[in-house]
Design an enzyme around this catalytic site. Structure first.
Site: not given
Ligand code: GLU
Length: 506
Positions: A255-256
């Site tokens: 997600k980052r």
């Protein structure tokens, strides 16, 4: 033709539906369709601590959105239900009893404290983690006594420590691991819920799954599953561990570094066919090397033996490019339909319009009869030729077309009106003359508008682009806009003249 493949996607509803789920589901779908088999959606919701109630609906929504159709699943039914593991706990308990009777599993009464101490000591010794087998050798009378006392227990797999366990991966060949390296895996937790391993194997068997396709990260679980198949006396399925999707830096997709929620892509104006095409490229390549292909084309020559195992990179820029290509390829009418459907979807999800980007569009839609109105559709359709090659996602439409949907475009800086090597007086004179010339036009379409402005450039001996910049800023409020003359035509004569007057006053 190969045997009909019975495949499944088995996501855990623990949060946003993941792009990795759609990626595996797509290959499942291709396997099922090209072999005349079946594709099952099974919800693996036995981890109650990570369960997220919204998640299942979002998984099904996402797969439907992408057109990755399953034949059986919680929302479509089928002969092998229930398709939620939380509704099958009785089945797992019966199966655990069989293992306990057969001596291939055992009850473990160790307390959480003892296990924590054990792990602590293992770490201190730098020994590999894993259950030390204290309860493996309990005598029947000891077990009876503990049960009579009501001591809580889990059920563990009795892994044979004296031999290797191996299986054949269809994409990777033989995988083998020594039994002593495999932990005595918990199969049934003290809350009566099965772990992933038990539930997954029991369900794959009962649902007649013969081809397991899943991400590479599960490959270390497969030896445990092979032992479970052995313990039950069942034939294991074929296994195919697909390469993990990776960030650009080759780390596991996260997600980052990339949005990983399918819903994010839907909300942000990606087209399902572009998304499917992009995910397909993560393991499949078309025979002619063409990067843009439809799901139907992929199904025509899909061959599971040709699935590539080299770490596929989830490159968002590439997806944006591909999405832009799909947008360009749509008939104008269809693009208008997609835009309207997209806005309807965002409103349905109560995503608020941002005053800076899509606010003016939405206010204008409401003022003109709403998303269903013919007038709105007609106007959006008229804008399509101006924007179709300039947007890569449906969401990019609103910021690019703000000048069509609000009256006041005067938020620009005065300096933006003034081209290099020109001064404020010069620009004021230019705008004043332009206003007069344009006012005299009787046919307000882009060709006469262009003619008038080019004629003006010649008359005052400015380069055309030197007059287009102030005109563009005056009329659209920005140095970046859809094509100027076509935009002016759409904005209309009265509004254009008023905006030029506004610029003169600035
Ligand atoms: N529930 C697992 C997951 O979340 C299933 C893995 C498998 O396909 O066996 O991905």
């Amino acid at each position: 033709m190969s045997e009909p493949a019975v495949v499944r996607i088995a996501p855990s509803p623990t949060g946003d539906p993941h792009v990795g789920t759609a990626y595996i589901a797509l290959f499942d779908f291709a396997m099922a369709r090209t072999t005349g088999g079946r594709f099952i959606l099974r919800i693996e919701d036995t981890d109650r601590t990570r369960y997220d109630a919204k998640s299942e609906a979002q998984i099904t929504e996402s797969l439907h959105w992408l057109g990755i159709q399953y034949d059986e699943g919680p929302d479509v039914g089928g002969p092998n239900g229930p398709y939620r593991q939380s509704e099958r706990t009785e089945i797992y308990r019966e199966h655990v009893d069989k293992l306990l009777d057969g001596g291939t599993a055992y009850r473990c009464f160790c307390t959480a404290e003892r296990l924590a101490e054990m792990r602590h000591a293992q770490r201190a010794r730098k020994a590999p983690p894993g259950y030390d087998g204290l309860c493996r050798g309990l005598l029947p009378e000891e077990i009876e006594a503990k049960l009579a006392e009501g001591i809580q227990y889990v059920v563990r797999l009795k892994v044979p420590k004296d031999r290797p366990v191996s299986f054949h991966d269809e994409l990777r060949g033989k995988v083998e691991i020594e039994g002593k390296q495999i932990d005595d895996q918990v199969l049934l937790k003290s809350d009566g819920f099965p772990t992933y391993h038990l539930a997954n194997v029991v369900d794959d068997h009962l649902m007649e799954v013969n081809d397991v396709i899943r991400a590479e990260e599960w490959i270390t679980s497969t030896p445990k599953h092979v032992l479970l198949y052995e313990a039950f006396g069942w034939t294991p399925p074929r296994f195919r561990h697909m390469p993990l999707l990776r960030n650009k830096d080759k780390s596991k997709i996260s997600k980052r570094k990339n949005p990983t929620s399918l819903i994010w892509y839907k909300e942000n104006g990606y087209l399902p066919e572009a998304m499917v095409n992009f995910l397909a490229l993560m393991g499949y390549s078309s025979p002619d090397g063409e990067e843009m292909f439809s799901l139907e084309q992929m199904l025509k020559d899909f061959d599971p033996k040709r699935i590539s195992t080299s770490g596929p990179v989830f490159d968002l820029e590439k997806l944006q490019w591909l999405n832009g290509e799909y947008i360009r390829a749509l008939p104008e009418n269809e693009l208008a339909t997609r835009l309207l459907a997209h806005w309807t979807y965002r409103r349905g999800r109560s995503i608020e319009a941002d005053p800076e980007t899509d606010g003016p569009l939405h206010a204008w839609i409401d003022a003109n009869g709403g998303l269903e109105s013919d007038a709105v559709r007609a106007f959006v359709l008229a804008t399509i030729p101006l924007v179709q090659t300039r947007i890569k996602t449906l969401e990019e439409y609103a910021p690019l077309t703000r000048c069509f949907f609000r009256d006041d475009v005067s938020g620009y800086e005065q300096a933006e009106l003034i081209p290099k090597k020109k001064d404020i007086e010069g620009v004021r004179d230019l705008l004043t003359t332009a206003h007069a010339d344009l006012e005299g036009l009787t046919d307000w379409t882009h060709e006469p508008i262009e003619g008038a402005l080019r004629g003006l450039a010649e008359k005052i001996e400015w380069k055309p682009r030197e007059i287009f910049q102030p005109m563009r800023v005056a009329v659209t409020g920005s140095k970046i806009s859809p094509p100027l003359f076509e935009s002016m035509e759409l904005i209309g004569k009265t509004a254009c003249l008023a905006r030029i007057e506004g610029a003169i006053r600035r």
